[in-house]
Every structure is written in C-alpha cells, then in structure tokens.
Scaffold this active site. Structure first.
Site, PDB file in Angstrom:
ATOM      1  CB  CYS A 114     111.080 -27.825  19.253  1.00  0.00           C
ATOM      2  SG  CYS A 114     112.624 -26.913  19.394  1.00  0.00           S
ATOM      3  CG  HIS A 250     110.097 -29.472  23.188  1.00  0.00           C
ATOM      4  ND1 HIS A 250     111.289 -30.094  22.900  1.00  0.00           N
ATOM      5  CD2 HIS A 250     110.283 -28.143  22.950  1.00  0.00           C
ATOM      6  CE1 HIS A 250     112.162 -29.188  22.500  1.00  0.00           C
ATOM      7  NE2 HIS A 250     111.574 -27.999  22.526  1.00  0.00           N
ATOM      8  CG  ASN A 280     115.159 -26.963  23.299  1.00  0.00           C
ATOM      9  OD1 ASN A 280     114.926 -27.973  22.627  1.00  0.00           O
ATOM     10  ND2 ASN A 280     114.508 -25.827  23.141  1.00  0.00           N
TER      11      ASN A 280
HETATM   12  O1  UT7 Z   1     112.324 -25.368  21.832  1.00  0.00           O
HETATM   13  C1  UT7 Z   1     111.754 -24.342  21.093  1.00  0.00           C
HETATM   14  C2  UT7 Z   1     110.959 -23.507  21.953  1.00  0.00           C
HETATM   15  N1  UT7 Z   1     111.791 -22.652  22.767  1.00  0.00           N
HETATM   16  C3  UT7 Z   1     111.371 -22.361  23.964  1.00  0.00           C
HETATM   17  O2  UT7 Z   1     110.365 -22.855  24.392  1.00  0.00           O
HETATM   18  C4  UT7 Z   1     112.130 -21.304  24.750  1.00  0.00           C
HETATM   19  C5  UT7 Z   1     111.140 -20.317  25.298  1.00  0.00           C
HETATM   20  N2  UT7 Z   1     111.728 -19.239  26.070  1.00  0.00           N
HETATM   21  C6  UT7 Z   1     112.368 -19.444  27.257  1.00  0.00           C
HETATM   22  O3  UT7 Z   1     112.561 -20.557  27.685  1.00  0.00           O
HETATM   23  C7  UT7 Z   1     112.764 -18.237  28.056  1.00  0.00           C
HETATM   24  O4  UT7 Z   1     112.198 -17.081  27.482  1.00  0.00           O
HETATM   25  C8  UT7 Z   1     114.298 -18.033  28.200  1.00  0.00           C
HETATM   26  C9  UT7 Z   1     114.893 -19.110  29.100  1.00  0.00           C
HETATM   27  C10 UT7 Z   1     114.938 -18.086  26.817  1.00  0.00           C
HETATM   28  C11 UT7 Z   1     114.618 -16.654  28.822  1.00  0.00           C
HETATM   29  O5  UT7 Z   1     113.944 -16.524  30.044  1.00  0.00           O
HETATM   30  P1  UT7 Z   1     113.146 -15.150  30.367  1.00  0.00           P
HETATM   31  O6  UT7 Z   1     112.686 -15.250  31.750  1.00  0.00           O
HETATM   32  O7  UT7 Z   1     112.122 -14.969  29.290  1.00  0.00           O
HETATM   33  O8  UT7 Z   1     114.285 -14.101  30.291  1.00  0.00           O
HETATM   34  P2  UT7 Z   1     114.419 -12.826  29.321  1.00  0.00           P
HETATM   35  O9  UT7 Z   1     114.722 -13.272  27.927  1.00  0.00           O
HETATM   36  O10 UT7 Z   1     113.279 -11.920  29.539  1.00  0.00           O
HETATM   37  O11 UT7 Z   1     115.691 -12.167  29.933  1.00  0.00           O
HETATM   38  C12 UT7 Z   1     115.681 -11.627  31.261  1.00  0.00           C
HETATM   39  C13 UT7 Z   1     117.037 -10.984  31.492  1.00  0.00           C
HETATM   40  C14 UT7 Z   1     117.448 -10.041  30.369  1.00  0.00           C
HETATM   41  O12 UT7 Z   1     118.122  -8.967  30.971  1.00  0.00           O
HETATM   42  P3  UT7 Z   1     117.412  -7.534  31.133  1.00  0.00           P
HETATM   43  O13 UT7 Z   1     117.058  -7.126  29.735  1.00  0.00           O
HETATM   44  O14 UT7 Z   1     116.212  -7.797  31.986  1.00  0.00           O
HETATM   45  O15 UT7 Z   1     118.475  -6.706  31.765  1.00  0.00           O
HETATM   46  C15 UT7 Z   1     118.409 -10.846  29.562  1.00  0.00           C
HETATM   47  O16 UT7 Z   1     119.369 -10.049  28.884  1.00  0.00           O
HETATM   48  O17 UT7 Z   1     118.050 -12.002  31.520  1.00  0.00           O
HETATM   49  C16 UT7 Z   1     119.088 -11.681  30.603  1.00  0.00           C
HETATM   50  N3  UT7 Z   1     119.646 -12.924  30.079  1.00  0.00           N
HETATM   51  C17 UT7 Z   1     120.633 -13.580  30.721  1.00  0.00           C
HETATM   52  N4  UT7 Z   1     121.267 -13.358  31.873  1.00  0.00           N
HETATM   53  C18 UT7 Z   1     122.196 -14.235  32.252  1.00  0.00           C
HETATM   54  C19 UT7 Z   1     119.315 -13.604  28.952  1.00  0.00           C
HETATM   55  N5  UT7 Z   1     120.078 -14.715  28.852  1.00  0.00           N
HETATM   56  C20 UT7 Z   1     120.890 -14.719  29.930  1.00  0.00           C
HETATM   57  C21 UT7 Z   1     121.877 -15.611  30.388  1.00  0.00           C
HETATM   58  N6  UT7 Z   1     122.486 -15.329  31.553  1.00  0.00           N
HETATM   59  N7  UT7 Z   1     122.212 -16.737  29.723  1.00  0.00           N
END
Ligand code: UT7
Length: 323
Positions: A114, A250, A280
C-alpha cells in the site's frame, strides 16, 4: 539552480463493475452498516475477467499523458507500483511500455504494497534529481480482488481494483518551499511486522495466495506511523501542518484518515477522501485520489500536497509536493 520533479499530468482508470457493500451480505456474514461504520467504504470497483493490472495501468497512464499534453515517446522511464502483477515477471511496467508503443527508456516495478506509490514517487524523484531521467511516468495499479479469500469477512469487504498515474518532469526551481514539485520524501519499513499483513502465496507455495491481515494491529501501527512520517517529511521540507493545503492519504479506512489528519492538526475539509467509492486499492489509492481530487476542483496548481501511506512489510512513508 535546483532541479525539481514537477507533476505535469494526472489521470486514473477504474474498471466498469461497481460492487456495493450489499453484495457481500450474500457471501459472508456482514452488513452494509458494519462496513460503512468500521471502514467508511460504500462501494468498490472489480476488474472484469481477463482484465489485468497492466490493462488498468495503461489506461491510467494514457489519461495522465493526455492531461500533461505529452506523447509516450517523451517519457524516459516508467515505474509501476503494484503487488498484483499480471505475471511473476516481466514487470507490469514493461507491459505498459509496450502497450504505449514505447521502444526506448526503461521500466520497472516497485513492490511496497500500500506504500508502493509513495515509494515509486520517491524513486522517480531520485532518478530526476540524479539526471538519469527527465520525464517519468509513475503509476499505481492493482487488482486486489484477485487476492481475496471470499470466506474471510475481515478482509474481503475492504479491497478494490483501480489505477492512477502521474507524469513527473524535471524543472528548474529556486530551491525554496515555493517551488512546484517534490519538496521532500520520507520512507520507512520494519520487517519485524511482516506477519500482520501478507499474502500466503508465491514461489514458496506455487500459488498466488490470499491476503491475510490482523486488522486491529495494522490499524494501531497506521494511526501511530502515518502522522509521524508526514511530520518528518514536512520537517525535511521546512514546513508544518499549517502549510498543508491537501492531505492525500492512502485510502484504507476513514477512521485512519481522520485520526492522521487530527494528529497533523489539519481539518478534514483539507483531506481528499475517496475511500467510500474505491475501497482500499493498495498502491493505486493515492494516485486515484490525486486524480479525483484534481477533477473535483480540490487540488489546484500551487497547492501544498502531502501524501502518506502504510501497508504490508510494514512499509510506510510520505511525500510533500507543491502541485
Ligand atoms: O492498506 C493496508 C493497511 N490496512 C489497513 O490500514 C487496515 C487497518 N485495519 C482496519 O481498517 C480495521 O481494523 C478493520 C476495518 C479491518 C476492522 O475494524 P475493527 O474495528 O478493527 O474491527 P475488528 O477487526 O476488531 O472486528 C470487530 C468485530 C469482530 O467481532 P467480535 O470478535 O468482536 O465478535 C469481527 O469478527 O467485527 C467483526 N467483523 C465483522 N463483522 C461484520 C470483522 N469483519 C466483519 C465484517 N462484517 N465484514
């Protein structure tokens, strides 16, 4: 006299197929509401079957050359930032060179995921400052849809396909921050974090593989490292957050974009945001946002622009330039 690498043209290309969040509700347990609120993404474009990264890159390059009013023969070098090349080799850049009908100059790819476009800009700048090239086509192009594990809801909803390009040309400046062109660059990587964002394929497996990400960990690093690298690049240029007309970040997550702008003390009305429409697109996201930002009338000649990005590696960096 100071040589500067000045942006003469910008352009982009997005594949026709637009995929709204709702389409994912049928394949994984997710919702439009979750995707919007956690990432800011509303839709993304996916390449058609048979449409390759080099096809997207060529279309973006043609748009940038048209914007510059330049023929491909005028270009000395092509750099393509990509992690989704059509083939392991040759480079996408040489494929673009052939598609543009160029038979001279040199072309190569940069792979910094990225952060790829920021790395490619810094390399193009170095080629121009060292006199090895006068006009460089710098392209970010990706087909990340081909790296998705469609069963992993934590990643498959986040990425999209697209390409953006700029034409850089050597020009004489005064050596001050009023000069047009690239004023400072800052590149970083730390391979200790290679396991929090990677693709599990390559020569080790004989497959292309799928993207694997520890989202929360990457998020934490992004919030900390992006503002830091942007500040460092501004410092090198002798500028500060107050001088910034546009942050062109980005486009990975609206919460990261807002968090970085806040740390840089730049209000959101001076940030180009396209994540809602593109998702992304990895190395393509910054040149896409530069092109869209110019088309919207946001970025104008003379504006101070800061780009910043982080991705797999981890690799991150920023470029300060006057448009
Ligand atoms: O470009 C390269 C760099 N990449 C990035 O910069 C991405 C960086 N990370 C992010 O943007 C965020 O961490 C995400 C958007 C990927 C995730 O957001 P988050 O607030 O960190 O969520 P999380 O991974 O902590 O997940 C929260 C909850 C989890 O459920 P539990 O364990 O709390 O029950 C996940 O299983 O959301 C769940 N979850 C989803 N729910 C519905 C994860 N993906 C999904 C989904 N739909 N698509």
């Amino acid at each position: 006299m100071t040589i500067r690498a000045v942006v003469r043209g910008v352009g982009h290309y997005l594949p026709d197929r637009v995929v709204p969040n709702a389409e994912f509700e049928a394949i994984v347990e997710t919702s439009d509401e979750w995707i919007r609120s956690r990432s800011g993404i509303e839709r993304r474009h996916f390449a058609a079957d048979g449409q390759m990264t080099s096809d997207l890159a060529t279309r973006a390059a043609q748009a940038a050359l048209a914007d510059a009013g330049m023929d491909a023969e005028a270009v000395d070098a092509i750099i393509v930032a990509t992690s989704t090349p059509d083939l392991t080799f040759p480079s996408v850049a040489t494929m673009v060179q052939a598609s543009l009908g160029m038979t001279k100059g040199f072309a190569f790819d940069v792979q910094a995921v990225c952060a790829g476009f920021v790395y490619a800009l810094a390399n193009a700048n170095a080629l121009i400052l060292s006199g090895q090239a006068s006009r460089v086509l710098v392209i970010g192009a990706e087909t990340f849809s081909r790296l998705m594990n469609w069963k992993d809801r934590g990643t498959c909803v986040l990425f999209g396909d697209g390409a953006g390009a700029v034409v850089l040309e050597a020009a004489e400046g005064q050596g001050t921050t009023a000069d047009r062109g690239i004023l400072a660059t800052d590149l970083n990587s730390d391979g200790r974090y290679k396991d929090i964002l990677y693709v599990d394929g390559g020569t080790s497996t004989g497959t292309t593989g799928h993207l694997i990400m520890e989202g929360k960990e990457v998020f934490r690093h992004a919030i900390e490292k992006l503002a830091e690298t942007a500040h460092r690049a501004l410092d090198k240029a002798g500028l500060s957050g107050e001088d910034v007309d546009w942050i062109v970040p980005h486009q990975a997550n609206i919460r990261i974009i807002e968090g970085t702008a806040k740390r840089m003390q730049v209000p959101m009305d001076r940030v180009v945001v396209t994540v809602q429409d593109h998702g992304n697109t990895s190395a393509a996201s910054i040149p896409l946002a530069l092109s869209v930002g110019k088309a919207r009338g946001q970025i104008k000649q003379g504006d101070l622009v800061v780009t910043e990005a982080i991705g797999g590696g981890l690799a991150w960096g920023s470029v300060v330039l006057r448009w």
